[in-house]
Write a protein that holds these residues in place. Structure first.
Motif, PDB file in Angstrom:
ATOM      1  N   VAL A  98      43.484  51.367  53.192  1.00 12.42           N
ATOM      2  CA  VAL A  98      44.319  50.414  54.041  1.00 12.42           C
ATOM      3  C   VAL A  98      45.650  50.906  54.161  1.00 12.42           C
ATOM      4  O   VAL A  98      46.332  51.758  53.433  1.00 12.42           O
ATOM      5  N   GLU A  99      46.203  50.766  55.477  1.00 14.61           N
ATOM      6  CA  GLU A  99      47.437  51.429  55.889  1.00 14.61           C
ATOM      7  C   GLU A  99      48.361  50.171  56.069  1.00 14.61           C
ATOM      8  O   GLU A  99      48.022  49.090  56.905  1.00 14.61           O
ATOM      9  N   VAL A 100      49.430  50.170  55.453  1.00 18.68           N
ATOM     10  CA  VAL A 100      50.590  49.122  55.701  1.00 18.68           C
ATOM     11  C   VAL A 100      51.896  49.636  56.269  1.00 18.68           C
ATOM     12  O   VAL A 100      52.551  50.493  55.826  1.00 18.68           O
ATOM     13  N   ASN A 101      52.200  49.096  57.489  1.00 15.62           N
ATOM     14  CA  ASN A 101      53.302  49.732  58.328  1.00 15.62           C
ATOM     15  C   ASN A 101      54.234  48.561  58.793  1.00 15.62           C
ATOM     16  O   ASN A 101      53.677  47.504  58.973  1.00 15.62           O
ATOM     17  N   SER A 102      55.556  48.710  58.636  1.00 13.34           N
ATOM     18  CA  SER A 102      56.259  47.901  59.525  1.00 13.34           C
ATOM     19  C   SER A 102      56.099  47.915  61.062  1.00 13.34           C
ATOM     20  O   SER A 102      55.569  48.661  61.555  1.00 13.34           O
ATOM     21  N   THR A 103      56.251  46.644  61.691  1.00 14.21           N
ATOM     22  CA  THR A 103      56.036  46.639  62.994  1.00 14.21           C
ATOM     23  C   THR A 103      57.009  47.380  63.709  1.00 14.21           C
ATOM     24  O   THR A 103      58.311  47.555  63.349  1.00 14.21           O
ATOM     25  N   ASP A 104      56.649  47.681  64.849  1.00 10.72           N
ATOM     26  CA  ASP A 104      57.632  48.473  65.632  1.00 10.72           C
ATOM     27  C   ASP A 104      58.828  47.611  66.099  1.00 10.72           C
ATOM     28  O   ASP A 104      58.924  46.412  66.200  1.00 10.72           O
ATOM     29  N   GLY A 105      60.023  48.236  66.266  1.00 10.07           N
ATOM     30  CA  GLY A 105      61.155  47.690  66.698  1.00 10.07           C
ATOM     31  C   GLY A 105      62.169  47.203  65.753  1.00 10.07           C
ATOM     32  O   GLY A 105      63.045  46.563  66.124  1.00 10.07           O
ATOM     33  N   ALA A 106      61.831  47.680  64.494  1.00 12.67           N
ATOM     34  CA  ALA A 106      62.833  47.596  63.267  1.00 12.67           C
ATOM     35  C   ALA A 106      64.154  48.275  63.622  1.00 12.67           C
ATOM     36  O   ALA A 106      64.044  49.400  64.155  1.00 12.67           O
ATOM     37  N   GLY A 107      64.967  47.394  63.357  1.00 14.57           N
ATOM     38  CA  GLY A 107      66.323  48.095  63.639  1.00 14.57           C
ATOM     39  C   GLY A 107      66.896  48.925  62.718  1.00 14.57           C
ATOM     40  O   GLY A 107      66.220  49.005  61.476  1.00 14.57           O
ATOM     41  N   LEU A 113      58.725  49.957  55.928  1.00 14.08           N
ATOM     42  CA  LEU A 113      57.491  50.234  55.003  1.00 14.08           C
ATOM     43  C   LEU A 113      56.345  50.915  55.590  1.00 14.08           C
ATOM     44  O   LEU A 113      55.889  50.698  56.757  1.00 14.08           O
ATOM     45  N   HIS A 114      55.944  52.127  54.716  1.00 12.47           N
ATOM     46  CA  HIS A 114      54.732  52.810  55.272  1.00 12.47           C
ATOM     47  C   HIS A 114      53.959  53.173  54.048  1.00 12.47           C
ATOM     48  O   HIS A 114      54.582  54.010  53.326  1.00 12.47           O
ATOM     49  N   LEU A 115      52.758  52.668  53.841  1.00 12.40           N
ATOM     50  CA  LEU A 115      52.078  52.770  52.742  1.00 12.40           C
ATOM     51  C   LEU A 115      50.537  53.105  53.042  1.00 12.40           C
ATOM     52  O   LEU A 115      49.973  52.532  54.075  1.00 12.40           O
ATOM     53  N   ARG A 116      49.811  53.934  52.217  1.00 13.37           N
ATOM     54  CA  ARG A 116      48.542  54.253  52.471  1.00 13.37           C
ATOM     55  C   ARG A 116      47.812  54.025  51.134  1.00 13.37           C
ATOM     56  O   ARG A 116      48.570  54.522  49.981  1.00 13.37           O
ATOM     57  N   VAL A 117      46.847  53.125  50.972  1.00 18.87           N
ATOM     58  CA  VAL A 117      46.239  52.721  49.959  1.00 18.87           C
ATOM     59  C   VAL A 117      44.910  53.233  50.048  1.00 18.87           C
ATOM     60  O   VAL A 117      44.080  52.700  50.776  1.00 18.87           O
ATOM     61  N   ASP A 118      44.246  53.885  49.012  1.00 18.78           N
ATOM     62  CA  ASP A 118      42.995  54.318  48.953  1.00 18.78           C
ATOM     63  C   ASP A 118      42.189  53.931  47.845  1.00 18.78           C
ATOM     64  O   ASP A 118      42.526  53.454  46.766  1.00 18.78           O
ATOM     65  N   ARG A 119      40.813  53.628  48.120  1.00 16.44           N
ATOM     66  CA  ARG A 119      39.709  53.131  47.293  1.00 16.44           C
ATOM     67  C   ARG A 119      40.326  52.034  46.363  1.00 16.44           C
ATOM     68  O   ARG A 119      40.498  51.940  45.270  1.00 16.44           O
ATOM     69  N   ILE A 120      40.327  50.859  47.112  1.00 17.93           N
ATOM     70  CA  ILE A 120      40.440  49.519  46.267  1.00 17.93           C
ATOM     71  C   ILE A 120      39.086  48.971  46.061  1.00 17.93           C
ATOM     72  O   ILE A 120      38.362  48.643  46.840  1.00 17.93           O
ATOM     73  N   THR A 121      39.056  48.768  44.669  1.00 17.83           N
ATOM     74  CA  THR A 121      37.769  47.985  44.230  1.00 17.83           C
ATOM     75  C   THR A 121      38.266  46.924  43.568  1.00 17.83           C
ATOM     76  O   THR A 121      39.003  46.677  42.911  1.00 17.83           O
ATOM     77  N   GLY A 122      37.264  45.743  43.824  1.00 18.79           N
ATOM     78  CA  GLY A 122      37.625  44.529  43.433  1.00 18.79           C
ATOM     79  C   GLY A 122      36.714  43.839  42.299  1.00 18.79           C
ATOM     80  O   GLY A 122      35.198  44.438  42.365  1.00 18.79           O
ATOM     81  N   SER A 123      36.925  43.274  41.199  1.00 22.86           N
ATOM     82  CA  SER A 123      36.168  42.611  40.093  1.00 22.86           C
ATOM     83  C   SER A 123      36.886  41.598  39.528  1.00 22.86           C
ATOM     84  O   SER A 123      38.080  41.542  39.033  1.00 22.86           O
ATOM     85  N   GLY A 124      36.270  40.516  39.512  1.00 27.49           N
ATOM     86  CA  GLY A 124      36.731  39.172  39.093  1.00 27.49           C
ATOM     87  C   GLY A 124      38.078  38.969  39.882  1.00 27.49           C
ATOM     88  O   GLY A 124      38.078  38.722  41.020  1.00 27.49           O
ATOM     89  N   SER A 125      39.067  38.715  38.918  1.00 24.80           N
ATOM     90  CA  SER A 125      40.381  38.343  39.545  1.00 24.80           C
ATOM     91  C   SER A 125      41.511  39.491  39.798  1.00 24.80           C
ATOM     92  O   SER A 125      42.585  39.283  39.837  1.00 24.80           O
ATOM     93  N   GLN A 126      40.709  40.787  39.481  1.00 27.20           N
ATOM     94  CA  GLN A 126      41.647  41.956  39.560  1.00 27.20           C
ATOM     95  C   GLN A 126      41.179  42.881  40.632  1.00 27.20           C
ATOM     96  O   GLN A 126      39.950  42.925  41.128  1.00 27.20           O
TER      97      GLN A 126
END
Length: 288
Positions: A98-107, A113-126
């Motif tokens: 997943v990549e999370v980035n601020s939208t264009d036009g921020a002053g 914010l610029h983040l790269r999140v790799d290998r997210i695995t879900g189990s139950g509530s975590q």
């Protein structure tokens, strides 16, 4: 007689009897046609249902991640997922990246914010995040807004009664020397008084630390516990529950805010990011 028999035979094959014998064949063709139309309709309904489910799951995941990370800087964010179908990701309980980035036009003074999140695995509530890296900018205005939650701050942690129990951060301003001032209001007896604490951020063992350079109330000193309460409140408001347990590699005052860089591996998240069940506004992380 022979000619009459032939005529009767011709009539049997070309008269009404012939039409009667072809009716079952025509009915069979009609049945096959309607069956084909029905199968096509079912197929289209299944495709539409899968497409709707795909869009729903994708929106659910991107909305959750946008809330979890976007609340940190206060800037609108966009979330990009891998091209793998969300139905498959939901079945395997794993999101490749997943990549999370601020939208264009921020002053210049807005959060980034610029983040790269790799290998997210879900189990139950975590969830477990294999790796996360990124950087950003948190404006002091966002930190101030984050501290103004219902109930205010507990500025009398030991219950001594020396200061009022609830307070509020009024402003945070840079001193242009690597430090910033946190001005809060506290009630002493029945009189609200301004308290100013000057903090210098630095990193120790990958965690944010804020050195108290000065702390005063109306030109008088204040107890260390009282100053530490403001430090703790500032730390929580600046990094939230999502990033505060990650490893910092950069923390510097820039303009009216702080720049940071974070990373982490085998991070546990108290929300199933693959199949979110909550609103993701207050997601907490812990290093694995």
């Amino acid at each position: 007689p022979a000619a009459g028999s032939a005529a009767r035979l011709d009539g049997a094959t070309s008269g009404p009897n012939r039409i009667n014998r072809s009716a079952p064949a025509e009915s069979a063709r009609n049945t096959k046609r309607w069956v084909g139309i029905g199968l096509v309709a079912v197929l289209l309904a299944v495709v539409a249902g899968l497409g709707g489910t795909e869009l729903y799951l994708r929106h659910q995941v991107t909305s959750c991640l946008s809330k979890a990370f976007g609340s940190l800087t206060g800037a609108p964010t966009t979330v990009s997922l891998s091209g793998r179908p969300m139905l498959w990701q939901a079945m395997t309980k794993e999101i490749p990246f997943v990549e999370v980035n601020s939208t264009d036009g921020a002053g210049a003074g807005d959060g980034r914010l610029h983040l790269r999140v790799d290998r997210i695995t879900g189990s139950g509530s975590q969830s477990t995040i294999g790796a996360i890296t990124g950087n950003g900018y948190v404006p002091f205005s966002q930190v101030t807004a984050s501290t103004r939650r219902p109930g205010g701050m507990n500025l009398d942690p030991n219950g001594t009664g020396q200061f009022g129990g609830a307070g509020q951060v009024e402003s945070i301003r840079s001193n242009n020397d690597g430090t910033f001032d946190v001005t809060a209001t506290v009630t002493a007896v029945i009189i609200p008084l301004p308290v100013t604490v000057t903090l210098r951020p630095h990193i120790r063992d990958g965690k944010a630390q804020f050195e108290v350079v000065r702390a005063s109330m109306m030109a008088f000193g204040i107890p260390p516990d009282f100053a530490q309460t403001i430090v703790d409140e500032t730390t929580d408001a600046m990094f939230g529950s999502m990033l505060k347990n990650l490893t910092l590699s950069k923390l510097e005052v820039r303009g009216e805010g702080v720049e940071f860089a974070v990373s982490g591996a085998n991070v546990t998240v108290d929300e199933n990011l693959v199949r979110p069940r909550g609103n993701c506004d207050d997601v907490t992380t812990a290093l694995g």
